[in-house]
Structure formats: structure tokens, C-alpha cells
Design a protein around this motif. Structure first.
Motif, PDB file in Angstrom:
ATOM      1  N   LEU A  24       0.375  17.661 -11.821  1.00 41.64           N
ATOM      2  CA  LEU A  24       1.522  16.761 -11.883  1.00 41.64           C
ATOM      3  C   LEU A  24       1.139  15.518 -12.676  1.00 41.64           C
ATOM      4  CD1 LEU A  24       4.402  16.000 -11.071  1.00 41.64           C
ATOM      5  CD2 LEU A  24       3.461  15.069  -8.950  1.00 41.64           C
ATOM      6  N   THR A  25       1.833  15.282 -13.780  1.00 45.66           N
ATOM      7  CA  THR A  25       1.515  14.137 -14.638  1.00 45.66           C
ATOM      8  C   THR A  25       2.682  13.168 -14.799  1.00 45.66           C
ATOM      9  OG1 THR A  25       2.112  15.396 -16.616  1.00 45.66           O
ATOM     10  CG2 THR A  25      -0.218  15.438 -15.941  1.00 45.66           C
ATOM     11  N   ASP A  26       3.824  13.461 -14.176  1.00 43.74           N
ATOM     12  CA  ASP A  26       5.009  12.615 -14.283  1.00 43.74           C
ATOM     13  C   ASP A  26       4.819  11.378 -13.401  1.00 43.74           C
ATOM     14  OD1 ASP A  26       7.490  11.377 -14.134  1.00 43.74           O
ATOM     15  OD2 ASP A  26       8.602  13.247 -13.831  1.00 43.74           O
ATOM     16  N   GLU A  27       4.426  10.263 -14.013  1.00 40.59           N
ATOM     17  CA  GLU A  27       4.132   9.045 -13.264  1.00 40.59           C
ATOM     18  C   GLU A  27       5.321   8.575 -12.440  1.00 40.59           C
ATOM     19  OE1 GLU A  27       2.542   5.924 -15.688  1.00 40.59           O
ATOM     20  OE2 GLU A  27       0.689   7.017 -16.082  1.00 40.59           O
ATOM     21  N   GLU A  28       6.521   8.615 -12.991  1.00 38.36           N
ATOM     22  CA  GLU A  28       7.694   8.139 -12.256  1.00 38.36           C
ATOM     23  C   GLU A  28       7.910   8.958 -10.979  1.00 38.36           C
ATOM     24  OE1 GLU A  28      10.332   5.716 -10.903  1.00 38.36           O
ATOM     25  OE2 GLU A  28       9.180   5.284 -12.708  1.00 38.36           O
ATOM     26  N   ARG A  29       7.667  10.241 -11.053  1.00 36.56           N
ATOM     27  CA  ARG A  29       7.801  11.086  -9.844  1.00 36.56           C
ATOM     28  C   ARG A  29       6.748  10.694  -8.808  1.00 36.56           C
ATOM     29  NH1 ARG A  29       7.386  17.562  -9.391  1.00 36.56           N
ATOM     30  NH2 ARG A  29       8.065  17.703  -7.237  1.00 36.56           N
ATOM     31  N   ILE A  30       5.545  10.420  -9.255  1.00 33.48           N
ATOM     32  CA  ILE A  30       4.475   9.995  -8.349  1.00 33.48           C
ATOM     33  C   ILE A  30       4.824   8.654  -7.714  1.00 33.48           C
ATOM     34  CG2 ILE A  30       2.043   9.290  -8.237  1.00 33.48           C
ATOM     35  CD1 ILE A  30       1.670  11.467 -10.567  1.00 33.48           C
ATOM     36  N   PHE A  31       5.336   7.724  -8.505  1.00 34.98           N
ATOM     37  CA  PHE A  31       5.747   6.433  -7.965  1.00 34.98           C
ATOM     38  C   PHE A  31       6.868   6.623  -6.944  1.00 34.98           C
ATOM     39  CE2 PHE A  31       4.611   4.442 -12.336  1.00 34.98           C
ATOM     40  CZ  PHE A  31       3.260   4.571 -12.057  1.00 34.98           C
ATOM     41  N   GLU A  32       7.777   7.550  -7.201  1.00 36.72           N
ATOM     42  CA  GLU A  32       8.878   7.805  -6.264  1.00 36.72           C
ATOM     43  C   GLU A  32       8.348   8.347  -4.934  1.00 36.72           C
ATOM     44  OE1 GLU A  32      12.365   7.244  -4.780  1.00 36.72           O
ATOM     45  OE2 GLU A  32      11.899   6.664  -6.833  1.00 36.72           O
ATOM     46  N   PHE A  33       7.294   9.155  -4.978  1.00 35.93           N
ATOM     47  CA  PHE A  33       6.660   9.603  -3.726  1.00 35.93           C
ATOM     48  C   PHE A  33       6.183   8.389  -2.938  1.00 35.93           C
ATOM     49  CE2 PHE A  33       5.231  13.807  -5.883  1.00 35.93           C
ATOM     50  CZ  PHE A  33       6.418  14.432  -5.546  1.00 35.93           C
ATOM     51  N   GLY A  34       5.562   7.441  -3.622  1.00 37.77           N
ATOM     52  CA  GLY A  34       5.094   6.230  -2.958  1.00 37.77           C
ATOM     53  C   GLY A  34       6.240   5.409  -2.401  1.00 37.77           C
TER      54      GLY A  34
ATOM     55  N   THR B 249       9.141   6.548  -1.439  1.00 38.81           N
ATOM     56  CA  THR B 249       9.648   7.292  -0.276  1.00 38.81           C
ATOM     57  C   THR B 249       8.792   6.992   0.946  1.00 38.81           C
ATOM     58  OG1 THR B 249      10.549   9.044  -1.672  1.00 38.81           O
ATOM     59  CG2 THR B 249      10.100   9.610   0.637  1.00 38.81           C
ATOM     60  N   TYR B 250       7.491   6.984   0.768  1.00 42.14           N
ATOM     61  CA  TYR B 250       6.572   6.644   1.854  1.00 42.14           C
ATOM     62  C   TYR B 250       6.824   5.221   2.348  1.00 42.14           C
ATOM     63  CZ  TYR B 250       2.233   4.756   3.773  1.00 42.14           C
ATOM     64  OH  TYR B 250       1.308   4.092   4.548  1.00 42.14           O
ATOM     65  N   LEU B 251       6.978   4.266   1.443  1.00 46.63           N
ATOM     66  CA  LEU B 251       7.188   2.870   1.832  1.00 46.63           C
ATOM     67  C   LEU B 251       8.466   2.694   2.655  1.00 46.63           C
ATOM     68  CD1 LEU B 251       6.076   0.999  -1.405  1.00 46.63           C
ATOM     69  CD2 LEU B 251       4.854   1.123   0.783  1.00 46.63           C
ATOM     70  N   LYS B 252       9.482   3.498   2.388  1.00 47.65           N
ATOM     71  CA  LYS B 252      10.735   3.414   3.144  1.00 47.65           C
ATOM     72  C   LYS B 252      10.552   3.798   4.613  1.00 47.65           C
ATOM     73  CE  LYS B 252      13.693   4.289  -0.821  1.00 47.65           C
ATOM     74  NZ  LYS B 252      14.569   5.259  -1.496  1.00 47.65           N
ATOM     75  N   THR B 253       9.462   4.496   4.940  1.00 49.41           N
ATOM     76  CA  THR B 253       9.225   4.904   6.327  1.00 49.41           C
ATOM     77  C   THR B 253       8.602   3.783   7.149  1.00 49.41           C
ATOM     78  OG1 THR B 253       6.970   5.777   6.005  1.00 49.41           O
ATOM     79  CG2 THR B 253       8.825   7.285   5.563  1.00 49.41           C
ATOM     80  N   LYS B 254       8.204   2.709   6.518  1.00 54.15           N
ATOM     81  CA  LYS B 254       7.528   1.611   7.202  1.00 54.15           C
ATOM     82  C   LYS B 254       8.522   0.669   7.863  1.00 54.15           C
ATOM     83  CE  LYS B 254       3.593   3.135   6.445  1.00 54.15           C
ATOM     84  NZ  LYS B 254       2.850   3.611   7.616  1.00 54.15           N
ATOM     85  N   SER B 255       8.090   0.030   8.945  1.00 50.38           N
ATOM     86  CA  SER B 255       8.960  -0.874   9.704  1.00 50.38           C
ATOM     87  C   SER B 255       8.985  -2.280   9.112  1.00 50.38           C
ATOM     88  CB  SER B 255       8.493  -0.936  11.158  1.00 50.38           C
ATOM     89  OG  SER B 255       7.168  -1.449  11.218  1.00 50.38           O
ATOM     90  N   PHE B 256       8.275  -2.500   8.016  1.00 46.66           N
ATOM     91  CA  PHE B 256       8.214  -3.806   7.375  1.00 46.66           C
ATOM     92  C   PHE B 256       8.616  -3.669   5.912  1.00 46.66           C
ATOM     93  CE2 PHE B 256       4.024  -1.863   7.858  1.00 46.66           C
ATOM     94  CZ  PHE B 256       3.686  -1.617   6.542  1.00 46.66           C
ATOM     95  N   GLU B 257       8.986  -4.774   5.317  1.00 48.16           N
ATOM     96  CA  GLU B 257       9.388  -4.808   3.911  1.00 48.16           C
ATOM     97  C   GLU B 257       8.161  -4.936   3.007  1.00 48.16           C
ATOM     98  OE1 GLU B 257      12.598  -4.557   2.727  1.00 48.16           O
ATOM     99  OE2 GLU B 257      13.141  -4.138   4.824  1.00 48.16           O
ATOM    100  N   THR B 258       8.271  -4.381   1.819  1.00 48.37           N
ATOM    101  CA  THR B 258       7.180  -4.461   0.844  1.00 48.37           C
ATOM    102  C   THR B 258       7.724  -4.831  -0.528  1.00 48.37           C
ATOM    103  OG1 THR B 258       7.328  -2.150   0.150  1.00 48.37           O
ATOM    104  CG2 THR B 258       5.934  -2.622   2.065  1.00 48.37           C
ATOM    105  N   GLY B 259       6.803  -5.152  -1.405  1.00 49.63           N
ATOM    106  CA  GLY B 259       7.152  -5.391  -2.793  1.00 49.63           C
ATOM    107  C   GLY B 259       7.392  -4.068  -3.503  1.00 49.63           C
ATOM    108  N   SER B 260       7.532  -4.136  -4.803  1.00 49.84           N
ATOM    109  CA  SER B 260       7.821  -2.953  -5.604  1.00 49.84           C
ATOM    110  C   SER B 260       6.589  -2.082  -5.798  1.00 49.84           C
ATOM    111  CB  SER B 260       8.366  -3.375  -6.966  1.00 49.84           C
ATOM    112  OG  SER B 260       7.388  -4.114  -7.660  1.00 49.84           O
ATOM    113  N   LEU B 261       6.833  -0.867  -6.253  1.00 48.06           N
ATOM    114  CA  LEU B 261       5.748   0.048  -6.584  1.00 48.06           C
ATOM    115  C   LEU B 261       5.994   0.533  -8.010  1.00 48.06           C
ATOM    116  CD1 LEU B 261       4.161   2.751  -4.392  1.00 48.06           C
ATOM    117  CD2 LEU B 261       4.504   3.096  -6.801  1.00 48.06           C
ATOM    118  N   THR B 262       5.122   0.083  -8.920  1.00 44.58           N
ATOM    119  CA  THR B 262       5.230   0.432 -10.334  1.00 44.58           C
ATOM    120  C   THR B 262       3.826   0.783 -10.842  1.00 44.58           C
ATOM    121  OG1 THR B 262       4.814  -1.813 -11.116  1.00 44.58           O
ATOM    122  CG2 THR B 262       7.118  -1.235 -10.624  1.00 44.58           C
TER     123      THR B 262
END
Length: 87
Positions: free
Chosen positions: A28-38, A40-53
Motif C-alpha cells: 500500500l503506497t497511497d499516502e492519503e489512504r494511510i492518513f485516512e486510517f489514522g 479513523t483511529y483518532l475519531k475513536t478517542k474520547s479527546f480532541e486532536t490536531g490534524s493528521l497530514t
């Protein structure tokens, strides 16, 4: 199975910095897809975070996956390895 390890650091709104790895198939080399996985993971957290790029997440190295990692990568497309300040 060999996997690509994407080293990720994301700022939490409380000032702490999360460190986790996004593990995906080494084909898997599609960076945007990999970032989207991250994201998705961040949305499961009970706290807010900055961006993932590309600034927060970078390819690190290739490794050999455990059975648990392989099962999740086959099912979800990725595995998250939590390192620091993830809970």
C-alpha cells in the motif's frame, strides 16, 4: 507478511503529543489512504486532536507483522500500534 510502518505524532488539544504507528501492507503506497486510517483511529478517542497530514505521519520502515497485526490488516486494512499518550 511484511508491513510498512508509518510513524505518527499528533498533537492532542490538552497539549500532550500522541505517538502511534499506522501499520499497513507493504504494497500500500497511497499516502492519503494511510492518513485516512489514522484519522479513523483518532475519531475513536474520547479527546480532541490536531490534524493528521504528511507533517505528522511519515513512512519509517518495513517490518514483519505478528498474527494479530495480519488479522487486522486483512480485515480493516490497517493496524494501530499505540506508543505514547494514546489513552
Amino acid at each position: 507478511m511484511e508491513i510498512a510502518v508509518w510513524d505518527t505524532y499528533v498533537q492532542r488539544n490538552d497539549g500532550a503529543v500522541m505517538h502511534f504507528d499506522i501499520l499497513v501492507s507493504d504494497t500500500l503506497t497511497d499516502e492519503e489512504r494511510i492518513f485516512e486510517f489514522g484519522r479513523t483511529y483518532l475519531k475513536t478517542k474520547s479527546f480532541e486532536t490536531g490534524s493528521l497530514t504528511s507533517k505528522e505521519c511519515r513512512f519509517c520502515h518495513i517490518a514483519v507483522a505478528s498474527e494479530e497485526m495480519i488479522a487486522q490488516i486483512v480485515t480493516k486494512g490497517y493496524y494501530i500500534l499505540e506508543m505514547k499518550n494514546c489513552n
